[in-house]
Design a protein around this motif. Structure first.
Motif, PDB file in Angstrom:
ATOM      1  N   THR A 267       0.827  -1.205   0.000  1.00 20.56           N
ATOM      2  CA  THR A 267       0.000   0.000   0.000  1.00 20.56           C
ATOM      3  C   THR A 267       0.866   1.262   0.000  1.00 20.56           C
ATOM      4  N   VAL A 268       1.924   1.248   0.817  1.00 21.11           N
ATOM      5  CA  VAL A 268       2.816   2.408   0.879  1.00 21.11           C
ATOM      6  C   VAL A 268       3.526   2.604  -0.461  1.00 21.11           C
ATOM      7  N   VAL A 269       4.056   1.510  -1.020  1.00 19.15           N
ATOM      8  CA  VAL A 269       4.750   1.598  -2.303  1.00 19.15           C
ATOM      9  C   VAL A 269       3.797   2.083  -3.392  1.00 19.15           C
ATOM     10  N   TRP A 270       2.576   1.574  -3.371  1.00 18.30           N
ATOM     11  CA  TRP A 270       1.565   1.984  -4.370  1.00 18.30           C
ATOM     12  C   TRP A 270       1.309   3.485  -4.295  1.00 18.30           C
ATOM     13  N   ILE A 271       1.079   3.992  -3.087  1.00 21.43           N
ATOM     14  CA  ILE A 271       0.770   5.414  -2.927  1.00 21.43           C
ATOM     15  C   ILE A 271       1.947   6.276  -3.367  1.00 21.43           C
ATOM     16  N   VAL A 272       3.163   5.873  -2.999  1.00 23.14           N
ATOM     17  CA  VAL A 272       4.344   6.657  -3.357  1.00 23.14           C
ATOM     18  C   VAL A 272       4.548   6.683  -4.866  1.00 23.14           C
ATOM     19  N   THR A 273       4.418   5.534  -5.516  1.00 24.09           N
ATOM     20  CA  THR A 273       4.693   5.466  -6.955  1.00 24.09           C
ATOM     21  C   THR A 273       3.541   5.985  -7.796  1.00 24.09           C
ATOM     22  N   ARG A 274       2.317   5.540  -7.478  1.00 26.89           N
ATOM     23  CA  ARG A 274       1.173   5.862  -8.333  1.00 26.89           C
ATOM     24  C   ARG A 274       0.538   7.217  -8.032  1.00 26.89           C
ATOM     25  N   LEU A 275       0.627   7.679  -6.793  1.00 28.66           N
ATOM     26  CA  LEU A 275      -0.035   8.928  -6.433  1.00 28.66           C
ATOM     27  C   LEU A 275       0.935  10.058  -6.095  1.00 28.66           C
ATOM     28  N   VAL A 276       2.247   9.783  -6.118  1.00 28.64           N
ATOM     29  CA  VAL A 276       3.242  10.828  -5.887  1.00 28.64           C
ATOM     30  C   VAL A 276       4.164  10.956  -7.094  1.00 28.64           C
ATOM     31  N   CYS A 277       4.858   9.874  -7.447  1.00 29.54           N
ATOM     32  CA  CYS A 277       5.814   9.930  -8.560  1.00 29.54           C
ATOM     33  C   CYS A 277       5.113  10.119  -9.904  1.00 29.54           C
ATOM     34  N   PHE A 278       4.062   9.362 -10.134  1.00 29.72           N
ATOM     35  CA  PHE A 278       3.364   9.466 -11.420  1.00 29.72           C
ATOM     36  C   PHE A 278       2.724  10.845 -11.620  1.00 29.72           C
ATOM     37  N   PRO A 279       2.001  11.403 -10.642  1.00 26.70           N
ATOM     38  CA  PRO A 279       1.496  12.772 -10.823  1.00 26.70           C
ATOM     39  C   PRO A 279       2.618  13.795 -11.031  1.00 26.70           C
ATOM     40  N   ARG A 280       3.797  13.513 -10.454  1.00 25.20           N
ATOM     41  CA  ARG A 280       4.931  14.420 -10.702  1.00 25.20           C
ATOM     42  C   ARG A 280       5.287  14.438 -12.186  1.00 25.20           C
ATOM     43  N   LEU A 281       5.188  13.308 -12.847  1.00 26.72           N
ATOM     44  CA  LEU A 281       5.446  13.252 -14.282  1.00 26.72           C
ATOM     45  C   LEU A 281       4.365  13.982 -15.072  1.00 26.72           C
ATOM     46  N   ILE A 282       3.120  13.859 -14.619  1.00 29.35           N
ATOM     47  CA  ILE A 282       2.032  14.598 -15.267  1.00 29.35           C
ATOM     48  C   ILE A 282       2.256  16.103 -15.119  1.00 29.35           C
ATOM     49  N   TYR A 283       2.664  16.507 -13.950  1.00 32.88           N
ATOM     50  CA  TYR A 283       2.970  17.922 -13.718  1.00 32.88           C
ATOM     51  C   TYR A 283       4.057  18.404 -14.674  1.00 32.88           C
ATOM     52  N   SER A 284       5.063  17.568 -14.892  1.00 38.10           N
ATOM     53  CA  SER A 284       6.144  17.934 -15.808  1.00 38.10           C
ATOM     54  C   SER A 284       5.623  18.114 -17.231  1.00 38.10           C
ATOM     55  N   CYS A 285       4.710  17.219 -17.649  1.00 40.45           N
ATOM     56  CA  CYS A 285       4.145  17.323 -19.004  1.00 40.45           C
ATOM     57  C   CYS A 285       3.310  18.585 -19.179  1.00 40.45           C
TER      58      CYS A 285
END
Length: 364
Positions: A267-285
């Motif tokens: 659950t922790v890994v999921w939240i960090v990768t899917r809801l923190v790292c991935f939105p960071r990439l969307i922000y970059s785009c």
């Protein structure tokens, strides 16, 4: 042929796939991702389908059985050509269908419903089948994540998402990045094909949309030489699945304590990768890319596809948190029952009987 050639020229127009004032001739001198290479994903996808079949049917079942996982399925439904034809025509049983079949076969509606339940259960994969599927995915995602980290570890844009836009579209693609993207695209194509052939599950459409969207992102990134962006998406997704599949395997093998430990970690890994790292990439785009490149239609489509994946991530996060909450609540309930049983050993006879009665009601 001339019509196809005209359509190809329009579809692959530089105005769609590249920043303004850039043509395909401008990047011809560098080693970039070419659309004609996408043909390789077809034989590779077929190879993945074949390898999955062999591994899941020949190699993994003995391992699953050694863990105590059985392939036993539920009681099969009695052969009935009329009911079988109705079942194939419509997987879900409707009240109107039930009444009509009951009259035609001179059976009660309850008998029809029971046959239908048995027939649906007969189509569902056994626990051993689910174990083999999860084990295969764990094998692939582990290898893919390790390979992806080896390829990307020394890349500056792996640590700083903004730098993926530096120099675009004049960014050369090395063979490691090419293979990492090609293998992943082929796997998503293979998963999409096999999902259509497998038995449909309750989250069929969510997973189907996820696979199609991920494949679309790969194709779009391939067309506009943005494999750097695609590789970041792949690593974020693959690492999460390394923790998801062992959690499922522990459940199938009935290793409850192991599963209780793995679920919070996942659950922790999921939240960090899917809801923190991935939105960071969307922000970059959305916000960083316009500062370095002029926006173009293909990049807008990639951003929209990212948002579709993010919506799915949010929905699945809610489901994961619900499962985690249920698991914690059940664990606390078991601890309370265990404590109650220890106390009741030293209690008087009447109190012990009352405790046992209460425990039986709770178990029922």
């Amino acid at each position: 042929m001339e019509i196809l050639r005209d359509f190809s020229d329009i579809f692959w127009s530089a105005k769609v796939w590249l920043p303004s004032n850039t043509t395909w001739a401008d990047i011809a001198s560098i080693s970039h991702s070419e659309s004609r290479d996408l043909i390789w994903c077809i034989p590779l996808a077929l190879l993945f389908i074949l390898s999955r079949y062999l591994i899941e049917t020949k190699c993994l079942p003995p391992l699953g059985k050694s863990l105590g996982i059985k392939s036993r399925k539920s009681q099969p439904a009695a052969p009935n050509p009329i009911l079988e034809a109705a079942y194939i025509k419509n997987y879900r049983l409707k009240q109107k269908t039930t009444v009509g079949l009951a009259k035609e076969l001179d059976l009660t509606e309850r008998q029809i419903e029971r046959w239908w339940r048995l027939r649906r259960a007969q189509d569902k994969p056994s626990t051993l089948d689910r174990f083999c599927e999860s084990a295969y995915r764990l094998l692939y995602y582990t290898c893919s994540s390790i390979y992806g980290l080896i390829v990307l570890w020394d890349k500056p844009w792996f640590w700083n998402a903004q730098s993926v836009w530096y120099g675009h579209p004049y960014n050369p693609i090395d063979r490691g990045l090419w293979w990492h993207s090609m293998i992943s695209l082929s796997l998503y194509c293979a998963f999409t094909i096999t999902q259509l052939l497998d038995n449909k599950r309750k989250d069929f459409w969510q997973i189907f949309v996820h696979h199609v969207t991920a494949a679309l992102i790969m194709v779009l990134c391939w067309g506009c030489n943005l494999l750097r962006v695609a590789s970041l998406v792949l690593v974020v997704h693959d690492i999460t699945d390394i923790f998801l599949e062992p959690t499922k395997i522990a459940q199938y093998a009935k290793y409850r304590k192991t599963g209780d430990c793995l679920l919070p970690v996942f659950t922790v890994v999921w939240i960090v990768t899917r809801l923190v790292c991935f939105p960071r990439l969307i922000y970059s785009c959305v916000f960083e890319a316009p500062r370095f490149v002029s926006m173009f239609p293909a990049l807008h489509l990639i951003t929209c596809a990212f948002l579709v994946l993010l919506v799915l991530h949010v929905l699945w996060t809610c489901e994961i948190l619900r499962v985690l909450h249920t698991a914690i609540r059940m664990r606390q309930t078991d601890d309370v029952r265990s404590s109650s049983s220890e106390i009741s050993d030293n209690a008087e006879g009447s109190q012990s009987l009352a405790n046992n009665s209460h425990r039986n009601k709770a178990n029922n």
